[in-house]
Design an enzyme around this catalytic site. Structure first.
Site, PDB file in Angstrom:
ATOM      1  N   GLY A 133      10.314   4.112   4.988  1.00  0.00           N
ATOM      2  CA  GLY A 133       9.375   3.099   4.493  1.00  0.00           C
ATOM      3  C   GLY A 133       8.314   3.671   3.583  1.00  0.00           C
ATOM      4  O   GLY A 133       7.176   3.200   3.561  1.00  0.00           O
ATOM      5  N   ALA A 134       8.691   4.708   2.808  1.00  0.00           N
ATOM      6  CA  ALA A 134       7.711   5.404   1.957  1.00  0.00           C
ATOM      7  C   ALA A 134       7.751   4.909   0.518  1.00  0.00           C
ATOM      8  O   ALA A 134       7.044   5.447  -0.332  1.00  0.00           O
ATOM      9  CB  ALA A 134       7.975   6.910   1.989  1.00  0.00           C
TER      10      ALA A 134
ATOM     11  N   SER B 164       7.232   1.717  -0.690  1.00  0.00           N
ATOM     12  CA  SER B 164       6.556   0.468  -1.042  1.00  0.00           C
ATOM     13  C   SER B 164       5.346   0.284  -0.127  1.00  0.00           C
ATOM     14  O   SER B 164       5.271   0.879   0.947  1.00  0.00           O
ATOM     15  CB  SER B 164       7.568  -0.685  -0.842  1.00  0.00           C
ATOM     16  OG  SER B 164       6.933  -1.930  -0.882  1.00  0.00           O
ATOM     17  N   GLY B 165       4.400  -0.520  -0.569  1.00  0.00           N
ATOM     18  CA  GLY B 165       3.302  -0.973   0.284  1.00  0.00           C
ATOM     19  C   GLY B 165       2.529   0.135   0.996  1.00  0.00           C
ATOM     20  O   GLY B 165       2.135   1.145   0.398  1.00  0.00           O
ATOM     21  N   ILE B 166       2.351  -0.063   2.289  1.00  0.00           N
ATOM     22  CA  ILE B 166       1.543   0.843   3.120  1.00  0.00           C
ATOM     23  C   ILE B 166       2.125   2.266   3.101  1.00  0.00           C
ATOM     24  O   ILE B 166       1.402   3.257   2.924  1.00  0.00           O
ATOM     25  CB  ILE B 166       1.500   0.299   4.571  1.00  0.00           C
ATOM     26  CG1 ILE B 166       0.779  -1.058   4.595  1.00  0.00           C
ATOM     27  CG2 ILE B 166       0.838   1.301   5.514  1.00  0.00           C
ATOM     28  CD1 ILE B 166       1.002  -1.863   5.859  1.00  0.00           C
ATOM     29  N   GLY B 167       3.446   2.344   3.258  1.00  0.00           N
ATOM     30  CA  GLY B 167       4.109   3.649   3.325  1.00  0.00           C
ATOM     31  C   GLY B 167       4.014   4.420   2.018  1.00  0.00           C
ATOM     32  O   GLY B 167       3.866   5.643   2.027  1.00  0.00           O
TER      33      GLY B 167
ATOM     34  N   SER C 209       2.984  -3.586  15.020  1.00  0.00           N
ATOM     35  CA  SER C 209       2.140  -4.663  14.474  1.00  0.00           C
ATOM     36  C   SER C 209       1.422  -5.349  15.624  1.00  0.00           C
ATOM     37  O   SER C 209       1.998  -5.512  16.714  1.00  0.00           O
ATOM     38  CB  SER C 209       3.006  -5.680  13.738  1.00  0.00           C
ATOM     39  OG  SER C 209       2.273  -6.862  13.502  1.00  0.00           O
TER      40      SER C 209
ATOM     41  N   TYR D 161      10.578 -10.854  14.367  1.00  0.00           N
ATOM     42  CA  TYR D 161       9.720  -9.779  13.840  1.00  0.00           C
ATOM     43  C   TYR D 161       8.743  -9.260  14.908  1.00  0.00           C
ATOM     44  O   TYR D 161       8.733  -8.043  15.174  1.00  0.00           O
ATOM     45  CB  TYR D 161       8.978 -10.262  12.583  1.00  0.00           C
ATOM     46  CG  TYR D 161       8.003  -9.237  12.040  1.00  0.00           C
ATOM     47  CD1 TYR D 161       8.457  -8.128  11.316  1.00  0.00           C
ATOM     48  CD2 TYR D 161       6.635  -9.348  12.275  1.00  0.00           C
ATOM     49  CE1 TYR D 161       7.567  -7.172  10.835  1.00  0.00           C
ATOM     50  CE2 TYR D 161       5.743  -8.401  11.794  1.00  0.00           C
ATOM     51  CZ  TYR D 161       6.212  -7.318  11.078  1.00  0.00           C
ATOM     52  OH  TYR D 161       5.326  -6.370  10.612  1.00  0.00           O
TER      53      TYR D 161
HETATM   54  N1  NAP Z   1       1.886  -5.867   5.641  1.00  0.00           N
HETATM   55  C1  NAP Z   1       1.434  -6.262   6.833  1.00  0.00           C
HETATM   56  O1  NAP Z   1       0.669  -7.243   6.973  1.00  0.00           O
HETATM   57  C2  NAP Z   1       1.836  -5.488   8.066  1.00  0.00           C
HETATM   58  C3  NAP Z   1       1.158  -5.749   9.277  1.00  0.00           C
HETATM   59  C4  NAP Z   1       1.547  -5.061  10.429  1.00  0.00           C
HETATM   60  C5  NAP Z   1       2.577  -4.140  10.372  1.00  0.00           C
HETATM   61  N2  NAP Z   1       3.224  -3.916   9.183  1.00  0.00           N
HETATM   62  C6  NAP Z   1       4.307  -2.931   9.171  1.00  0.00           C
HETATM   63  O2  NAP Z   1       4.024  -1.943   8.202  1.00  0.00           O
HETATM   64  C7  NAP Z   1       5.246  -1.330   7.753  1.00  0.00           C
HETATM   65  C8  NAP Z   1       5.263  -1.260   6.252  1.00  0.00           C
HETATM   66  O3  NAP Z   1       5.290  -2.585   5.750  1.00  0.00           O
HETATM   67  P1  NAP Z   1       4.686  -3.030   4.336  1.00  0.00           P
HETATM   68  O4  NAP Z   1       3.819  -4.189   4.610  1.00  0.00           O
HETATM   69  O5  NAP Z   1       4.171  -1.866   3.602  1.00  0.00           O
HETATM   70  O6  NAP Z   1       6.020  -3.627   3.658  1.00  0.00           O
HETATM   71  P2  NAP Z   1       6.876  -3.176   2.404  1.00  0.00           P
HETATM   72  O7  NAP Z   1       6.018  -2.961   1.213  1.00  0.00           O
HETATM   73  O8  NAP Z   1       7.955  -4.230   2.299  1.00  0.00           O
HETATM   74  O9  NAP Z   1       7.534  -1.786   2.855  1.00  0.00           O
HETATM   75  C9  NAP Z   1       8.660  -1.764   3.692  1.00  0.00           C
HETATM   76  C10 NAP Z   1       9.379  -0.439   3.544  1.00  0.00           C
HETATM   77  O10 NAP Z   1      10.529  -0.449   4.403  1.00  0.00           O
HETATM   78  C11 NAP Z   1      11.677  -0.041   3.648  1.00  0.00           C
HETATM   79  N3  NAP Z   1      12.913  -0.638   4.148  1.00  0.00           N
HETATM   80  C12 NAP Z   1      13.154  -1.932   4.432  1.00  0.00           C
HETATM   81  N4  NAP Z   1      14.448  -2.090   4.791  1.00  0.00           N
HETATM   82  C13 NAP Z   1      15.024  -0.869   4.747  1.00  0.00           C
HETATM   83  C14 NAP Z   1      16.355  -0.385   5.000  1.00  0.00           C
HETATM   84  N5  NAP Z   1      17.341  -1.193   5.358  1.00  0.00           N
HETATM   85  N6  NAP Z   1      16.591   0.931   4.855  1.00  0.00           N
HETATM   86  C15 NAP Z   1      15.609   1.789   4.456  1.00  0.00           C
HETATM   87  N7  NAP Z   1      14.321   1.393   4.186  1.00  0.00           N
HETATM   88  C16 NAP Z   1      14.062   0.072   4.339  1.00  0.00           C
HETATM   89  C17 NAP Z   1      11.382  -0.557   2.243  1.00  0.00           C
HETATM   90  O11 NAP Z   1      12.232   0.084   1.327  1.00  0.00           O
HETATM   91  P3  NAP Z   1      12.670  -0.620  -0.046  1.00  0.00           P
HETATM   92  O12 NAP Z   1      11.600  -0.237  -1.042  1.00  0.00           O
HETATM   93  O13 NAP Z   1      14.021  -0.051  -0.349  1.00  0.00           O
HETATM   94  O14 NAP Z   1      12.732  -2.097   0.211  1.00  0.00           O
HETATM   95  C18 NAP Z   1       9.904  -0.191   2.126  1.00  0.00           C
HETATM   96  O15 NAP Z   1       9.739   1.163   1.800  1.00  0.00           O
HETATM   97  C19 NAP Z   1       6.378  -2.173   8.356  1.00  0.00           C
HETATM   98  O16 NAP Z   1       6.885  -1.526   9.501  1.00  0.00           O
HETATM   99  C20 NAP Z   1       5.677  -3.463   8.772  1.00  0.00           C
HETATM  100  O17 NAP Z   1       6.329  -4.106   9.838  1.00  0.00           O
HETATM  101  C21 NAP Z   1       2.862  -4.550   8.039  1.00  0.00           C
END
Ligand code: NAP
Length: 293
Positions: free
Chosen positions: A3-4, A6-9, A122, A157
């Site tokens: 998860g590195a 996009s977004g938070i990662g 989460s 989720y």
């Molecule tokens: N945003 C919020 O409000 C929030 C709140 C609480 C917890 N979280 C958690 O924070 C974490 C990061 O989320 P984010 O909000 O930063 O979302 P994000 O921008 O969508 O990032 C998600 C990451 O997961 C990767 N991913 C998804 N499916 C995958 C797969 N099949 N194989 C390999 N990598 C995969 C994505 O890769 P690609 O670039 O290839 O898609 C991306 O790097 C998640 O675990 C989420 O549940 C988020």
């Protein structure tokens, strides 16, 4: 790190890679390059075979060197629980929990004794925060939900995030009794708009999230969004050991920009639920209950 890309990662990875003497290995789906200096290895969490190949590749590249930190941050959020992985598991459960469970089982034995395992969870796992959060745990029903039951759609989720938290607790318990004595952390970044998490939501839903949540946040503090930059920075701080949970605490939650260490939901604190998930996940991925060290 997963998860590195996009977004938070992506924010966390940029900060981690910028540290001196860091070797950052990222597992990602095709086409991603990661921050400068990072090594990217193909990984699709929707396939357990891909997880196994990735883990083998990481171990080969390390050539016996230990892993200091394992960051399991990837996640998806979708209301379409009819999607199945190549292995036949419900997509959200498989990507968010099962693949990460397998990856941790395969790589934790290669970690250093003072290593850090950080799994992104989460606060929506908690019924006190989100009414659709699970009040009971049935891993088999999450893995193979009845397609005719509507109820699971919005609970897939938060249930997967409960599984992330319980898995972190399992590794924390294991680390107390056998090496490597890693610090296991379940990290909640809190509501963070501006990431890719809702990319698969229908356009109208995405529009509403962008408008309705900011308006609601004026009246209800639980709808106040943090930024991907701060959420990524906090993930990097936990990964690098710049912030440490108090002894015995596993759940780290970002609240108004500050890392706090509150109690998770009652179900997340249940040892019975924790051990049930471990057992059933081991069966699902075809591993024994415990790996010889
Ligand atoms: N945003 C919020 O409000 C929030 C709140 C609480 C917890 N979280 C958690 O924070 C974490 C990061 O989320 P984010 O909000 O930063 O979302 P994000 O921008 O969508 O990032 C998600 C990451 O997961 C990767 N991913 C998804 N499916 C995958 C797969 N099949 N194989 C390999 N990598 C995969 C994505 O890769 P690609 O670039 O290839 O898609 C991306 O790097 C998640 O675990 C989420 O549940 C988020």
């Amino acid at each position: 790190m997963t998860g590195a890309t996009s977004g938070i990662g992506a924010n966390a990875a940029g900060r981690i890679a910028a540290q001196p003497n860091i070797r950052l290995i990222i597992g990602a789906r095709g086409g991603h390059s990661g921050p400068e200096g990072a090594e990217v290895i193909p990984l699709d969490l929707a396939s357990l075979a891909s997880v196994r190949t990735f883990a083998d590749d990481v171990k080969k590249r390390l050539g016996g060197a230990h892993i200091d930190a394992l960051v399991l941050n990837a996640g998806i959020q979708t209301s379409d629980t009819t999607q199945r992985t190549v292995d036949g598991f419900e997509m959200t459960f498989a990507v968010n929990h099962l693949a990460h469970y397998l990856l941790a089982r395969l790589l934790v034995p290669s970690m250093s004794d003072d290593g850090r395992l950080v799994i992104t969870t989460s606060d929506t796992h908690d019924p006190a925060v989100f009414s659709g959060a699970p009040k009971t745990l049935d891993p088999e029903a999450l893995a193979h939900p009845d397609k005719n039951k509507g109820g699971v759609r919005f609970s897939a989720y938060p249930a997967s995030k409960l599984c992330d938290l319980l898995t972190a607790r399992s590794f924390a318990a294991l680390a107390k009794v056998q090496p490597p004595h890693v610090t296991a952390i379940a990290y909640n970044p809190g509501l963070t708009l501006g990431t890719g998490l809702n990319r698969d939501a229908p356009r109208l839903m995405r529009f509403l999230i962008g408008i309705v949540i900011p308006v609601l946040s004026l009246f209800r503090p639980q709808f106040r969004s943090g930024t991907p930059e701060r959420a990524g920075e906090a993930l990097a701080q936990l990964t690098l050991g710049e912030v440490n949970p108090p002894p015995g605490r596993v759940y780290a939650s970002l609240a108004r920009g500050e890392l706090t260490f509150p109690d998770p939901s009652a179900l997340a604190q249940s040892d019975e639920a924790r051990d049930l998930l471990w057992r059933e996940s081991a069966t699902m991925v075809g591993l024994p209950l415990h790996t010889e060290q």
